[in-house]
Design a protein around this motif. Sequence first.
Motif, PDB file in Angstrom:
ATOM      1  N   CYS A   1      -3.207   1.562  -4.816  1.00  8.32           N
ATOM      2  CA  CYS A   1      -1.786   0.865  -4.325  1.00  8.32           C
ATOM      3  C   CYS A   1      -0.791   1.993  -4.819  1.00  8.32           C
ATOM      4  O   CYS A   1      -0.821   2.415  -5.772  1.00  8.32           O
ATOM      5  CB  CYS A   1      -1.566  -0.435  -5.214  1.00  8.32           C
TER       6      CYS A   1
ATOM      7  N   HIS B   1       2.365  -7.204   1.414  1.00  9.79           N
ATOM      8  CA  HIS B   1       1.371  -6.963   0.384  1.00  9.79           C
ATOM      9  C   HIS B   1       1.329  -5.456   0.909  1.00  9.79           C
ATOM     10  O   HIS B   1       1.250  -5.038   1.867  1.00  9.79           O
ATOM     11  CB  HIS B   1       0.063  -7.594   0.572  1.00  9.79           C
ATOM     12  N   PRO B   2       1.048  -4.202  -0.391  1.00  8.17           N
ATOM     13  CA  PRO B   2       0.962  -3.171  -0.034  1.00  8.17           C
ATOM     14  C   PRO B   2      -0.199  -2.849   0.895  1.00  8.17           C
ATOM     15  O   PRO B   2      -0.290  -1.790   1.606  1.00  8.17           O
ATOM     16  CB  PRO B   2       1.040  -2.582  -1.438  1.00  8.17           C
ATOM     17  N   TYR B   3      -1.216  -3.699   0.746  1.00  6.69           N
ATOM     18  CA  TYR B   3      -2.632  -3.343   1.351  1.00  6.69           C
ATOM     19  C   TYR B   3      -2.149  -3.658   3.125  1.00  6.69           C
ATOM     20  O   TYR B   3      -2.412  -2.838   3.802  1.00  6.69           O
ATOM     21  CB  TYR B   3      -3.495  -4.091   0.999  1.00  6.69           C
TER      22      TYR B   3
ATOM     23  N   CYS C   1       0.724 -10.380  -5.065  1.00  3.49           N
ATOM     24  CA  CYS C   1       1.309  -8.940  -5.430  1.00  3.49           C
ATOM     25  C   CYS C   1       2.320  -9.190  -6.474  1.00  3.49           C
ATOM     26  O   CYS C   1       3.378  -9.624  -5.962  1.00  3.49           O
ATOM     27  CB  CYS C   1       1.521  -7.711  -4.235  1.00  3.49           C
TER      28      CYS C   1
ATOM     29  N   CYS D   1      -0.423  -4.769 -13.147  1.00  2.00           N
ATOM     30  CA  CYS D   1      -1.569  -4.896 -12.333  1.00  2.00           C
ATOM     31  C   CYS D   1      -2.754  -4.799 -12.969  1.00  2.00           C
ATOM     32  O   CYS D   1      -4.008  -5.295 -12.295  1.00  2.00           O
ATOM     33  CB  CYS D   1      -1.257  -3.882 -10.941  1.00  2.00           C
TER      34      CYS D   1
ATOM     35  N   PHE E   1      -6.675  -4.233  -5.875  1.00  8.42           N
ATOM     36  CA  PHE E   1      -6.027  -3.220  -5.115  1.00  8.42           C
ATOM     37  C   PHE E   1      -5.477  -1.983  -5.753  1.00  8.42           C
ATOM     38  O   PHE E   1      -4.985  -1.081  -5.238  1.00  8.42           O
ATOM     39  CB  PHE E   1      -5.201  -3.900  -3.968  1.00  8.42           C
ATOM     40  N   ARG E   2      -5.246  -2.259  -6.981  1.00  9.87           N
ATOM     41  CA  ARG E   2      -4.341  -1.430  -7.768  1.00  9.87           C
ATOM     42  C   ARG E   2      -4.833   0.034  -7.774  1.00  9.87           C
ATOM     43  O   ARG E   2      -3.891   1.139  -7.708  1.00  9.87           O
ATOM     44  CB  ARG E   2      -4.207  -1.880  -9.241  1.00  9.87           C
TER      45      ARG E   2
END
Lengths: 330, 349
Positions: free
Chosen positions: B304, B260-262, B328, B311, B300-301
């Motif tokens: 992100c 996940h990018p987070y 995601c 998204c 989160f977009r």
Amino acid sequence: MRLARRLGIKLAAGLVMIWLVASGTFFLVRLMPGNPVTVAYENDLMHGMNPNQAKAATALLYGFVPRQPLPVQYGRYLWQLAHFNLGRSISYEGVPVSHIVAAAAPWTVIMVLSGILVSFLIGVSAGVLAAIRRSTKFGDLLSVSGSLLHGIPQFVIAILLAYAFTTIWAIFPFGAPYDVTIAPGWNLPFIWSLITHAFLPVVAYALSSYGGWLLTMKSSVISVLGDDFILAAELRGLRPLTVARYIARNAMLPLFTILALSIGFMFGGSIFIEEIYDYPGLGYSLLESIGKRDYPLMTGTFLIITTAVIFANILADLLYGVIDPRVRRI
Amino acid sequence: MTAHLTAAEQRTRPAGVAVSDLTVAFPAGGRELPAVSHVSLDLTPGKITGLVGESGSGKSTLALALMNAVPKPGLVTSGSVHIDGIGNVLSLTGSGLRRVRGPGIGYVFQASQNSLNPLKTVGKQLLDLGRSHGEKNLRGLLRRARELIEDMGLDAVRVLSSYQHELSGGMRQRVGIVFALLLNAQVLVLDEPTTALDMLSQASVLEIIKRVHRDLGLTTLVISHDLGVVGELADRTVVMYAGRVVEEGETQGILRDPRHPYTRGLLAAMPRITGDLELARALPGRPPDLLTIPRAGCVFRERCPLAMPVCADSEPPDTLSGGRRFACFAAAGSAGATSAGHAETEAAS
């Protein structure tokens, strides 16, 4: 051992405070317009005494001899005070002030202490309720009752109570600490008479400080309820009664400081309440002595009230150390 | 007594915890704002699970929900928390709930918090705890307390007669663990166990958590904003963002290969002991609070780097890939993994 040392330090500090107050009253008397010492001295001269007799009479009255330099007078006054000699009253024809004060003190002390006890118990319980039920009508009502009573001056409460319950609806006797037709002693009618006569003054004391207890306890409980350790106690599954005890004991802490302060406030209030109810206590003597310009009695009463407040503060301070381990010092 | 019996029975097999579809909402301005939104999560029996997220991500709310202790005015609006040997904690009330707190689940507060009554000694409060749970053998209770305290490298006699203000931060935290374990809880929840501790205390508290977890055969949940702490302790790691679980899997896997990018952002933001401090990159933007969490689409977009048009339209479903779960679209597309659809189905399987 540690406690004895703490007590010693507190007592020494208390004595210093009493000395400061005694000095203050001494110079107050000397600086008052009309100079009561000179007035008494000249009064004696006018009554035909020769200067030496007048000087001796004034010395008997005040415990120090006028016309001496101020430092010498001050020294003599303190010396007399150290021997618990407060001089002699003018209005009571030379009766020692210490006797008058000793007779008056129990009435005030008993009144003030019962007033504090009653208002503390009721105010603190109401404060806890007001905190727990703070989002309900009942809780709001309690808080409002506290603010309202807190805002009314003591003497107004006393006058309203006296008017309502001894005049309009005369269910309580008025004035004097007991019915003079009953012989004092350990018998039921006398004790009952004492209680009924004391009821309204005690209620007046209690009502005047109830609001303060309620509002302080309410905010204190609310702040303790938000403390981490209360949530922790709940998450550890402690019994509700145990949690309530944790809350109560922690919330009571700030009230001890106020208790000490309120004793002073109550003694001050005794001037009004004893005057209104014709109660022969310290406040009554103080007011009477001012009215009759009885300066020795005035300074003596003032000194005793101050001493009582100082000792109450010392006691509260020591108690605080007993209930809060964090203020115990090595 | 029964609590002890079941605890002893469970000693052979640690209790598991299953959170499914949990939503905790706080009413505000006529709306219900979810602090925890449709979270499904298993705490594997006998393992340490780490829960990571920034402040405001809902991790503490989730932990309190495990105890059915969501602070007012918060409300559990959906879901259940099932603990082996106890059942659904969220359906318990009153004294039934009280009896689970302590003997069933032990909760350790954030190290910086004051979790003890300042006016009573540690020993007296331990006795209060025992009495509250009907423990008759108070002598035995104190013996166990002494053992636990010694086990944490502290002087039992001194600690038992101490007040909270006489203990250091590290000692308080260890005492907090003693309180949580005194009644033989099988599930241990630690909220920020090392926050506000210095490095040495932190290391020794982490060591203690590892040891008691192993020795007592616990199921442990460690909540932290610090990936380092979780990486050190946890077998499995759960990453939360804005009230959602965005990634979950084996700790080693997540640290080596975050999907996940987070999670990637969190890892990139960690300063390394070796290497330049400049290499640590803070996540752009700020975490949303309850009012600013996006209503629709991926939460989160807005922060992100991989955000796509999709998204903004729909919330990404959970993707399962090699024991890993993440939510995601971009990561799912690159992994080419199978979508598991909703969280509930994943939890049920």
